[in-house]
Design an enzyme around this catalytic site. Structure first.
Site, PDB file in Angstrom:
ATOM      1  N   MET A  52       0.791  -1.222   0.000  1.00  0.00           N
ATOM      2  CA  MET A  52       0.000   0.000   0.000  1.00  0.00           C
ATOM      3  C   MET A  52       0.829   1.281   0.000  1.00  0.00           C
ATOM      4  O   MET A  52       0.264   2.367  -0.116  1.00  0.00           O
ATOM      5  CB  MET A  52      -0.958   0.009   1.194  1.00  0.00           C
ATOM      6  CG  MET A  52      -0.308  -0.113   2.557  1.00  0.00           C
ATOM      7  SD  MET A  52       0.290   1.440   3.298  1.00  0.00           S
ATOM      8  CE  MET A  52      -1.263   2.293   3.562  1.00  0.00           C
ATOM      9  N   TYR A  53       2.129   1.202   0.089  1.00  0.00           N
ATOM     10  CA  TYR A  53       2.949   2.414   0.065  1.00  0.00           C
ATOM     11  C   TYR A  53       2.861   3.048  -1.327  1.00  0.00           C
ATOM     12  O   TYR A  53       3.313   2.472  -2.320  1.00  0.00           O
ATOM     13  CB  TYR A  53       4.403   2.110   0.398  1.00  0.00           C
ATOM     14  CG  TYR A  53       4.668   1.665   1.825  1.00  0.00           C
ATOM     15  CD1 TYR A  53       3.735   1.893   2.841  1.00  0.00           C
ATOM     16  CD2 TYR A  53       5.852   1.029   2.157  1.00  0.00           C
ATOM     17  CE1 TYR A  53       3.988   1.481   4.139  1.00  0.00           C
ATOM     18  CE2 TYR A  53       6.113   0.625   3.461  1.00  0.00           C
ATOM     19  CZ  TYR A  53       5.166   0.839   4.447  1.00  0.00           C
ATOM     20  OH  TYR A  53       5.417   0.431   5.739  1.00  0.00           O
TER      21      TYR A  53
END
Length: 339
Positions: A54-55
């Site tokens: 999710m970065y």
């Protein structure tokens, strides 16, 4: 650089680990900058890189993959899953359905055929331990992951997961990744005793306390760190918890000065001194940030310095307890504590 064994795996990792959360949109770090950071980190002795799906919506994994191309076997590569990846309700969590799908997505973004450590980014209360551990065990047996771990789990969930692995004859979590710094020491009370009991490797994140311990935040200075730009409430010194942090920082700066250390050396030397901690994750946005943090690689704090830190922030104390990520859901949602 110091090297330690990652839990009971036998894998040797550096006491500083490179966190890639700032690669991409979050930290406004370009591919060229990310590659330069990875180059300098490896040259400085770091051999473990940690990212997450999710970065920056997968951009961090893509940038890490390009940066390590051609030298993947020299790196202990870690990523994470379970946080939302879009609006679809099943594109998150730690169900078998999602983990099997999302690991393939991560491998594609990273450009590799396996990761060394696959971590559940947050405990998913809607999914049983048996479901998650069974999926992770199958992915391990398929050769797509070598080991798996947890991140920011409450202590009681760590214990429950260890029990479930034994009960259902599944592989177990071998690492935990909690938040830990001089200003946030709560895990010393509950999480670290559990990780020591079960022999888990511990990769701590935010050892610089979101920049509070970087040396850039001091009394009388305007706070202009990148983190303060999108989380201003965490740096508003009119808020009592932030005032307490600033007061502690001023006293810690005196300790660092007397010891001939930078604030970064004091902060990283503190977390890596704990016998339960394997590595401290650093998340530089620029090569200059990385070099300032690499200077702490061989820092060993004396007992007098550690005692002085304890006198400023007592062991087991969180100066901003409301910012913890392992709080039981019932403490946050009133409906879960009402009949």
């Amino acid at each position: 650089m110091q090297y330690r064994t990652l839990g009971r795996t036998g894998v040797q990792v550096s006491s500083l680990a490179l966190g890639a959360m700032n690669f991409g949109e979050i930290g406004r770090t370009t591919q060229d900058e990310a590659t330069a950071i990875v180059d300098a980190a490896l040259e400085g002795g770091i051999n473990i890189i940690d990212t997450a799906d999710m970065y920056s919506g997968g951009e961090s994994e893509e940038m890490v993959g390009k940066a390590i191309a051609g030298r993947r076997d020299d790196i202990v590569l870690a990523t994470k899953a379970s946080m939302p990846m879009g609006d679809e309700r099943n594109h998150q969590g730690s169900s078998r359905r999602w983990l099997v799908t999302e690991l393939d997505n991560s491998l594609r973004r990273l450009g590799v055929d396996h990761v060394d450590l696959y971590q559940i980014h947050r405990w998913d209360p809607s999914t049983s331990d048996e479901e998650t551990l069974s999926a992770l065990t199958d992915l391990q047996r398929a050769g797509k992951i070598r080991y798996f771990g947890s991140s920011t789990f409450p202590a009681y969930r760590l214990v429950q997961a260890q029990w479930a692995a034994r009960e259902y004859h599944l592989s177990r979590y071998v690492t935990e990744q909690p938040s830990y710094s001089i200003l946030q020491r709560g895990i010393e009370t509950h999480v670290l005793p559990v990780t020591e009991q079960y022999g888990l490797g511990v990769l701590v994140w935010s050892p610089l306390a979101s920049g509070w311990l970087s040396g850039a935040i001091r009394e009388g200075r305007e706070i202009t760190t990148s983190r303060s730009a999108f989380l201003p409430e965490r740096f508003d010194t009119a808020i009592p918890s932030n005032r307490a942090r600033l007061d502690a920082v001023e006293r810690l700066a005196e300790v660092a000065d007397e010891a001939g250390l930078t604030m970064i050396q004091l902060a990283l030397g503190f977390v890596t001194a704990h016998p339960a901690v394997t590595s401290a994750l650093i998340g530089p946005r620029t090569p200059d940030h990385l070099h300032a943090q690499l200077a702490a690689a061989d820092t060993v704090l004396s007992a007098d310095v550690l005692d002085a830190i304890d006198a400023i922030v007592a062991p087991g104390t969180d100066l901003a307890a409301h910012e913890k990520y392992d709080t039981p859901p019932a403490l946050l949602d009133p409906s879960l504590r009402r009949r």
